[in-house]
Design a protein around this motif. Structure first.
Motif, short mmCIF file in Angstrom:
data_model
loop_
_atom_site.label_atom_id
_atom_site.label_comp_id
_atom_site.label_asym_id
_atom_site.label_seq_id
_atom_site.Cartn_x
_atom_site.Cartn_y
_atom_site.Cartn_z
N ALA A 2 7.13 66.43 100.82
CA ALA A 2 8.03 65.57 102.00
C ALA A 2 6.17 64.79 101.45
O ALA A 2 7.20 63.57 101.68
CB ALA A 2 7.69 65.65 103.25
N GLY A 3 5.30 64.58 101.42
CA GLY A 3 4.76 63.14 101.17
C GLY A 3 4.47 62.70 100.28
O GLY A 3 5.17 61.23 100.03
N ALA A 6 8.28 61.01 100.03
CA ALA A 6 7.69 59.15 100.83
C ALA A 6 7.46 57.88 100.05
O ALA A 6 7.88 57.47 100.21
CB ALA A 6 7.55 59.77 102.09
N VAL A 7 6.28 58.36 99.69
CA VAL A 7 5.64 57.47 98.71
C VAL A 7 6.24 57.57 97.61
O VAL A 7 7.04 56.08 97.10
CB VAL A 7 4.38 58.23 98.02
CG1 VAL A 7 4.10 57.20 97.06
CG2 VAL A 7 3.35 58.28 99.14
N ALA A 8 7.37 58.47 96.50
CA ALA A 8 8.35 57.54 95.68
C ALA A 8 9.35 56.85 95.50
O ALA A 8 9.90 56.35 95.63
CB ALA A 8 8.69 59.24 95.36
#
Length: 51
Positions: A2-3, A6-8
């Motif tokens: 998920a991280g 989210a960054v992408a």
């Protein structure tokens, strides 16, 4: 996972803001992407806190 997603997503949003809104952000061009992502993050957080 998920991280990473989210960054992408933040990177894509920042790129779109930087390329699609140049006239509206002429004064703060270097920070356009960061400001846009921060705004979307604030809206998301307020939505989640509001119920």
């Amino acid at each position: 996972m998920a991280g990473t997603t989210a960054v992408a997503a933040g990177a894509i949003l920042a790129m779109l803001a930087d390329t699609m809104m140049p006239e509206a952000t002429a004064g703060a061009h270097d920070l356009t992407g960061l400001i846009t992502v921060a705004g979307f993050l604030a809206a998301f957080m307020l939505t989640k806190l509001g119920g």
